[in-house]
Write a protein that holds these residues in place. Structure first.
Motif, PDB file in Angstrom:
ATOM      1  N   LEU A  51       0.862  -1.185   0.000  1.00 19.97           N
ATOM      2  CA  LEU A  51       0.000   0.000   0.000  1.00 19.97           C
ATOM      3  C   LEU A  51       0.894   1.229   0.000  1.00 19.97           C
ATOM      4  O   LEU A  51       1.876   1.281   0.734  1.00 19.97           O
ATOM      5  CB  LEU A  51      -0.891   0.004   1.243  1.00 19.97           C
ATOM      6  CG  LEU A  51      -1.965   1.093   1.274  1.00 19.97           C
ATOM      7  CD1 LEU A  51      -3.061   0.800   0.269  1.00 19.97           C
ATOM      8  CD2 LEU A  51      -2.568   1.211   2.660  1.00 19.97           C
ATOM      9  N   ASN A  53       0.311   5.058   0.334  1.00 18.64           N
ATOM     10  CA  ASN A  53      -0.349   6.358   0.542  1.00 18.64           C
ATOM     11  C   ASN A  53       0.061   6.888   1.926  1.00 18.64           C
ATOM     12  O   ASN A  53       0.678   6.171   2.717  1.00 18.64           O
ATOM     13  CB  ASN A  53      -1.878   6.235   0.352  1.00 18.64           C
ATOM     14  CG  ASN A  53      -2.557   5.423   1.432  1.00 18.64           C
ATOM     15  OD1 ASN A  53      -2.158   5.436   2.594  1.00 18.64           O
ATOM     16  ND2 ASN A  53      -3.595   4.696   1.054  1.00 18.64           N
TER      17      ASN A  53
ATOM     18  N   GLU B  48      -8.208   5.325  14.514  1.00 14.69           N
ATOM     19  CA  GLU B  48      -9.300   4.560  13.885  1.00 14.69           C
ATOM     20  C   GLU B  48     -10.579   5.398  13.865  1.00 14.69           C
ATOM     21  O   GLU B  48     -11.332   5.373  12.892  1.00 14.69           O
ATOM     22  CB  GLU B  48      -9.559   3.254  14.657  1.00 14.69           C
ATOM     23  CG  GLU B  48      -8.497   2.181  14.473  1.00 14.69           C
ATOM     24  CD  GLU B  48      -8.648   1.403  13.169  1.00 14.69           C
ATOM     25  OE1 GLU B  48      -9.283   1.906  12.225  1.00 14.69           O
ATOM     26  OE2 GLU B  48      -8.108   0.282  13.097  1.00 14.69           O
ATOM     27  N   GLU B  91     -16.131  -7.789  14.408  1.00 16.30           N
ATOM     28  CA  GLU B  91     -14.872  -7.776  13.642  1.00 16.30           C
ATOM     29  C   GLU B  91     -15.135  -8.278  12.228  1.00 16.30           C
ATOM     30  O   GLU B  91     -15.733  -9.328  12.036  1.00 16.30           O
ATOM     31  CB  GLU B  91     -13.825  -8.671  14.308  1.00 16.30           C
ATOM     32  CG  GLU B  91     -13.175  -8.009  15.499  1.00 16.30           C
ATOM     33  CD  GLU B  91     -11.927  -8.743  15.994  1.00 16.30           C
ATOM     34  OE1 GLU B  91     -11.424  -9.609  15.270  1.00 16.30           O
ATOM     35  OE2 GLU B  91     -11.494  -8.428  17.110  1.00 16.30           O
ATOM     36  N   ARG B 101     -11.232   0.422   0.701  1.00 15.88           N
ATOM     37  CA  ARG B 101     -10.379  -0.767   0.922  1.00 15.88           C
ATOM     38  C   ARG B 101      -9.061  -0.611   0.180  1.00 15.88           C
ATOM     39  O   ARG B 101      -8.014  -1.004   0.684  1.00 15.88           O
ATOM     40  CB  ARG B 101     -11.113  -2.034   0.476  1.00 15.88           C
ATOM     41  CG  ARG B 101     -12.244  -2.360   1.410  1.00 15.88           C
ATOM     42  CD  ARG B 101     -12.667  -3.811   1.376  1.00 15.88           C
ATOM     43  NE  ARG B 101     -13.762  -3.945   2.325  1.00 15.88           N
ATOM     44  CZ  ARG B 101     -15.045  -3.749   2.017  1.00 15.88           C
ATOM     45  NH1 ARG B 101     -15.387  -3.469   0.777  1.00 15.88           N
ATOM     46  NH2 ARG B 101     -15.977  -3.844   2.930  1.00 15.88           N
ATOM     47  N   ASP B 102      -9.129  -0.019  -1.016  1.00 17.64           N
ATOM     48  CA  ASP B 102      -7.895   0.201  -1.777  1.00 17.64           C
ATOM     49  C   ASP B 102      -6.955   1.141  -1.033  1.00 17.64           C
ATOM     50  O   ASP B 102      -5.750   1.137  -1.269  1.00 17.64           O
ATOM     51  CB  ASP B 102      -8.208   0.800  -3.161  1.00 17.64           C
ATOM     52  CG  ASP B 102      -8.849  -0.225  -4.086  1.00 17.64           C
ATOM     53  OD1 ASP B 102      -8.784  -1.432  -3.760  1.00 17.64           O
ATOM     54  OD2 ASP B 102      -9.416   0.174  -5.117  1.00 17.64           O
ATOM     55  N   LEU B 103      -7.515   1.944  -0.135  1.00 17.84           N
ATOM     56  CA  LEU B 103      -6.684   2.879   0.637  1.00 17.84           C
ATOM     57  C   LEU B 103      -6.140   2.227   1.906  1.00 17.84           C
ATOM     58  O   LEU B 103      -5.429   2.857   2.686  1.00 17.84           O
ATOM     59  CB  LEU B 103      -7.494   4.126   0.993  1.00 17.84           C
ATOM     60  CG  LEU B 103      -7.882   5.015  -0.200  1.00 17.84           C
ATOM     61  CD1 LEU B 103      -8.904   6.069   0.215  1.00 17.84           C
ATOM     62  CD2 LEU B 103      -6.659   5.702  -0.788  1.00 17.84           C
ATOM     63  N   GLY B 104      -6.507   0.957   2.143  1.00 16.73           N
ATOM     64  CA  GLY B 104      -5.939   0.219   3.274  1.00 16.73           C
ATOM     65  C   GLY B 104      -6.834   0.142   4.493  1.00 16.73           C
ATOM     66  O   GLY B 104      -6.418  -0.325   5.552  1.00 16.73           O
ATOM     67  N   PHE B 105      -8.079   0.626   4.340  1.00 13.06           N
ATOM     68  CA  PHE B 105      -9.010   0.573   5.481  1.00 13.06           C
ATOM     69  C   PHE B 105     -10.291  -0.122   5.044  1.00 13.06           C
ATOM     70  O   PHE B 105     -10.385  -0.601   3.932  1.00 13.06           O
ATOM     71  CB  PHE B 105      -9.272   1.995   6.003  1.00 13.06           C
ATOM     72  CG  PHE B 105      -8.060   2.582   6.655  1.00 13.06           C
ATOM     73  CD1 PHE B 105      -7.792   2.353   7.983  1.00 13.06           C
ATOM     74  CD2 PHE B 105      -7.147   3.310   5.903  1.00 13.06           C
ATOM     75  CE1 PHE B 105      -6.646   2.857   8.576  1.00 13.06           C
ATOM     76  CE2 PHE B 105      -5.993   3.814   6.482  1.00 13.06           C
ATOM     77  CZ  PHE B 105      -5.748   3.591   7.823  1.00 13.06           C
ATOM     78  N   GLY B 106     -11.260  -0.198   5.966  1.00 16.15           N
ATOM     79  CA  GLY B 106     -12.518  -0.849   5.615  1.00 16.15           C
ATOM     80  C   GLY B 106     -12.446  -2.357   5.773  1.00 16.15           C
ATOM     81  O   GLY B 106     -13.161  -3.098   5.102  1.00 16.15           O
ATOM     82  N   ALA B 107     -11.580  -2.820   6.670  1.00 10.96           N
ATOM     83  CA  ALA B 107     -11.488  -4.266   6.930  1.00 10.96           C
ATOM     84  C   ALA B 107     -12.470  -4.671   8.035  1.00 10.96           C
ATOM     85  O   ALA B 107     -12.494  -5.819   8.463  1.00 10.96           O
ATOM     86  CB  ALA B 107     -10.069  -4.634   7.327  1.00 10.96           C
ATOM     87  N   MET B 109     -12.402  -3.455  11.094  1.00  9.56           N
ATOM     88  CA  MET B 109     -11.659  -3.516  12.360  1.00  9.56           C
ATOM     89  C   MET B 109     -11.668  -2.179  13.099  1.00  9.56           C
ATOM     90  O   MET B 109     -11.144  -2.075  14.202  1.00  9.56           O
ATOM     91  CB  MET B 109     -10.196  -3.930  12.093  1.00  9.56           C
ATOM     92  CG  MET B 109     -10.005  -5.313  11.525  1.00  9.56           C
ATOM     93  SD  MET B 109     -10.721  -6.609  12.542  1.00  9.56           S
ATOM     94  CE  MET B 109      -9.608  -6.553  13.942  1.00  9.56           C
ATOM     95  N   GLY B 110     -12.237  -1.156  12.488  1.00 12.83           N
ATOM     96  CA  GLY B 110     -12.179   0.188  13.070  1.00 12.83           C
ATOM     97  C   GLY B 110     -12.842   0.270  14.437  1.00 12.83           C
ATOM     98  O   GLY B 110     -12.170   0.499  15.445  1.00 12.83           O
ATOM     99  N   ASN B 113     -11.423  -2.189  16.990  1.00 14.06           N
ATOM    100  CA  ASN B 113     -10.130  -1.726  17.521  1.00 14.06           C
ATOM    101  C   ASN B 113     -10.318  -0.617  18.543  1.00 14.06           C
ATOM    102  O   ASN B 113      -9.643  -0.584  19.577  1.00 14.06           O
ATOM    103  CB  ASN B 113      -9.244  -1.191  16.387  1.00 14.06           C
ATOM    104  CG  ASN B 113      -8.417  -2.266  15.737  1.00 14.06           C
ATOM    105  OD1 ASN B 113      -8.357  -3.388  16.242  1.00 14.06           O
ATOM    106  ND2 ASN B 113      -7.788  -1.950  14.617  1.00 14.06           N
TER     107      ASN B 113
END
Lengths: 117, 140
Positions: A51, A53, B48, B91, B101-107, B109-110, B113
């Motif tokens: 990733l 960014n 988060e 979870e 999701r492409d930005l690394g979030f949206g799994a 888990m926010g 966590n």
């Protein structure tokens, strides 16, 4: 393992952190999902990620990670370099794929260390 | 008990800047000599929360009160609200788009966590009005 050694093993270019090459890294983690890094990582000092960014740098900073190795030839943006400078986080980039990068470092003795469960 | 209050506007328009409020709080706690394990818990929970406000609610406000023995964090947005809070706390459950999701979030888990790293955690949410998250983390 020093950051310079990690760069050598991954055949990586040092994008930021030439002055940090002697920093000792004792454990590593790898993920493209930053939420997973925040959930499962404990005391890893190297983050291997595909990733690319600014949130990779911010996530690393929240976790006190000292070095990021970008894989698949990803190049950090100027904004990422700027945040990395402010936070004192080294950034490497390697043409290796994630699996190969992890395998190469593991084989040379860089292990996951302690993980959260 | 007196506290040090910090307030932040979390911009909903700039994903790249998400995390700046958490960063400020982290720096302040370091300056105050708070133990690094507690600082990391605060940083993760708040980061988060900030990401959630940017992803789901178009930004919001963060109000942080630092006491000698704890930190209270309130994250308030005027977003779409959460219809089913217990589902949102599961979870892996996420309503984030593929772009997020492409930005690394949206799994998914926010919120889990945020709950995991808080000692006290509460969500008030009304569909169509917004969401407020209350988190307290004790030091030591």
């Amino acid at each position: 393992m020093k950051i310079s050694e990690i760069a050598r093993i991954l055949e990586a270019k040092v994008c930021y952190g030439e002055d940090m090459l002697d920093t000792e890294i004792r454990s590593a983690c790898a993920s493209d999902m930053m939420s997973d890094v925040l959930a499962f990582v404990k005391d890893q000092a190297l983050l291997i990620s595909g990733l690319c960014n600014p949130q990779v740098i911010r996530t690393a900073d929240m976790m006190d990670i000292k070095c990021i190795a970008l894989v698949r030839g990803k190049m950090p943006t100027p904004e990422m370099i700027e945040i990395a400078k402010q936070k004192g986080i080294a950034i490497l980039t390697s043409e290796f794929r994630m699996y190969v990068a992890c395998g190469a470092l593991y084989a040379e003795g860089l292990h996951p260390g302690e993980l959260r469960v | 008990m007196t506290s040090l209050r910090l307030e932040f506007d979390v911009s909903g328009n700039n994903f790249a800047s998400a995390g700046t409020a958490s960063d400020e709080v982290k720096k302040k706690l370091k300056m105050l000599g708070i133990n690094p394990v507690d600082i990391r818990k605060v940083a993760i929970a708040m980061y988060e929360g900030e990401i959630n406000m940017v992803i789901h609610a178009g930004g919001g406000k963060a109000i942080v009160d630092i006491y000698e023995d704890k930190i209270d964090i309130i994250l308030k947005d005027n977003g779409p609200g959460i219809p089913d809070i217990s589902l949102a706390l599961t979870e892996g459950y996420s309503t984030a788009t593929d772009t997020i999701r492409d930005l690394g979030f949206g799994a998914g888990m926010g919120l889990p966590n945020m709950k995991k790293y808080s000692d006290e955690f509460k969500i008030d949410s009304k569909v169509g009005e917004g969401t407020t998250v209350y988190m307290t983390i004790y030091f030591g």
